[in-house]
Design a protein around this motif. Structure first.
Motif, PDB file in Angstrom:
ATOM      1  N   THR A   9       0.831  -1.208   0.000  1.00  0.00           N
ATOM      2  CA  THR A   9       0.000   0.000   0.000  1.00  0.00           C
ATOM      3  C   THR A   9       0.864   1.257   0.000  1.00  0.00           C
ATOM      4  O   THR A   9       0.606   2.216  -0.738  1.00  0.00           O
ATOM      5  N   ASP A  13       1.425   4.178  -2.972  1.00  0.00           N
ATOM      6  CA  ASP A  13       1.284   5.612  -2.698  1.00  0.00           C
ATOM      7  C   ASP A  13       2.534   6.378  -3.132  1.00  0.00           C
ATOM      8  O   ASP A  13       2.443   7.444  -3.750  1.00  0.00           O
ATOM      9  N   ASP A  93      -3.496   4.829 -10.723  1.00  0.00           N
ATOM     10  CA  ASP A  93      -3.641   5.435  -9.402  1.00  0.00           C
ATOM     11  C   ASP A  93      -2.990   6.819  -9.384  1.00  0.00           C
ATOM     12  O   ASP A  93      -3.520   7.766  -8.793  1.00  0.00           O
ATOM     13  N   ASN A 104      -8.018   4.479  -2.707  1.00  0.00           N
ATOM     14  CA  ASN A 104      -7.643   3.474  -1.719  1.00  0.00           C
ATOM     15  C   ASN A 104      -7.332   2.175  -2.451  1.00  0.00           C
ATOM     16  O   ASN A 104      -8.251   1.473  -2.887  1.00  0.00           O
ATOM     17  N   ILE A 106      -6.929  -1.528  -2.991  1.00  0.00           N
ATOM     18  CA  ILE A 106      -7.475  -2.643  -2.211  1.00  0.00           C
ATOM     19  C   ILE A 106      -6.576  -3.871  -2.271  1.00  0.00           C
ATOM     20  O   ILE A 106      -6.128  -4.382  -1.241  1.00  0.00           O
ATOM     21  N   GLU A 128      -2.587  -4.069   1.980  1.00  0.00           N
ATOM     22  CA  GLU A 128      -2.189  -3.613   3.317  1.00  0.00           C
ATOM     23  C   GLU A 128      -1.580  -4.725   4.168  1.00  0.00           C
ATOM     24  O   GLU A 128      -1.022  -4.454   5.233  1.00  0.00           O
ATOM     25  N   ARG A 162      -8.950  -0.954  -6.931  1.00  0.00           N
ATOM     26  CA  ARG A 162      -8.856   0.171  -6.013  1.00  0.00           C
ATOM     27  C   ARG A 162     -10.228   0.827  -5.920  1.00  0.00           C
ATOM     28  O   ARG A 162     -11.106   0.569  -6.751  1.00  0.00           O
ATOM     29  N   SER A 203     -15.927   0.041   0.373  1.00  0.00           N
ATOM     30  CA  SER A 203     -16.310   0.816   1.552  1.00  0.00           C
ATOM     31  C   SER A 203     -17.617   1.560   1.276  1.00  0.00           C
ATOM     32  O   SER A 203     -17.940   1.849   0.118  1.00  0.00           O
TER      33      SER A 203
END
Length: 248
Positions: A9, A13, A93, A104, A106, A128, A162, A203
């Motif tokens: 993760t 980023d 991303d 986010n 996934i 994650e 994502r 989410s």
């Protein structure tokens, strides 16, 4: 001092924030995957890369080859091998973040395809919880049948997913529209607000986007019996250094 573990993760980023690619002008940096193949397999490798691009099973048609002795990132291409740089789907991303769209990541997994339609993720590793790229792990387990999808339209491919907030839906749509005229072809499926995508829950108030894994062509090469070593998300590269695979 020992460096702390870096989960995927965080790597996503880090790289996504450095993407400068502009689909309209086809300029800027993209995230790339680095693979090594044997020189004697190069003709077969190029053929697979072309087929993967034609059938939409690659993140992009852009590629770069480096011969033995040439340097790429912190590595020197070994004797008897060729380095293959392909565009990583994490580039998307970066494009979304540059538009001010928080995302986010996934996870990455294996998607079942039937008659060229994605059905569901049948394997999934969440970003994650791993320090190794999920697609690199899953590819090593020989869980794919990318060649079958290219030839018959059904099988299993590598993909990632994502999510973004539903209020950014129109902005994401603009980015995807721009990509439709570029070399980036890796969009697999876009979901609906609050609705699982390909079996993966999202989410509350979020929408998911699934992308074709940039390492699918390399998985197909491995399926063909050739030796290949892949390093996903190896770094950033200016697209001016890359060429369209159809030009080879």
């Amino acid at each position: 001092m020992t460096e702390p573990l870096k989960f995927v993760t965080h790597s996503i980023d880090d790289y996504a924030m450095q993407v400068t690619y502009n689909p309209a002008t086809n300029e800027g940096n993209v995230v790339y995957n680095l693979s090594f193949v044997k020189n004697e397999d190069l003709e077969f490798v190029i053929g697979i890369l072309k087929d993967a691009y034609k059938t939409g099973l690659a993140a992009s048609g852009l590629v770069k080859f480096l011969g033995s002795g040439e340097k790429i990132s912190d590595l020197v291409v070994p004797e008897g091998q060729t380095a293959v740089c392909t565009v990583c789907s994490v580039t998307l991303d970066g494009l979304l973040i540059r538009r001010g769209i928080p995302i986010n990541p996934i996870g990455g997994g294996v998607v079942e395809i039937e008659n060229r339609n994605p059905i569901r993720f049948i394997h999934m590793i969440l970003y994650e919880y791993t320090t190794i790229d999920p697609l690199q792990v899953l590819n090593s387990q020989r869980l794919t049948s990318v060649t079958s999808v290219m030839r018959r339209g059904s099988g299993k491919i590598l993909a990632n997913i994502r999510e973004f907030h539903m209020e950014a839906e129109s902005l994401v749509g603009e980015v995807l529209d721009e990509l439709s005229d570029s070399s980036f072809i890796g969009i697999l499926e876009v979901g609906m607000p609050n609705v699982p995508l390909l079996g993966v829950p999202v989410s509350p108030q979020f929408i998911a986007v699934a992308c074709v894994g940039g390492t699918n062509p390399l998985a197909a090469i491995k399926e063909g019996g050739c030796w290949v070593q892949t390093n996903a998300m190896k770094g950033l590269m200016d697209v001016s250094e890359m060429k369209e695979i159809r030009d080879y």
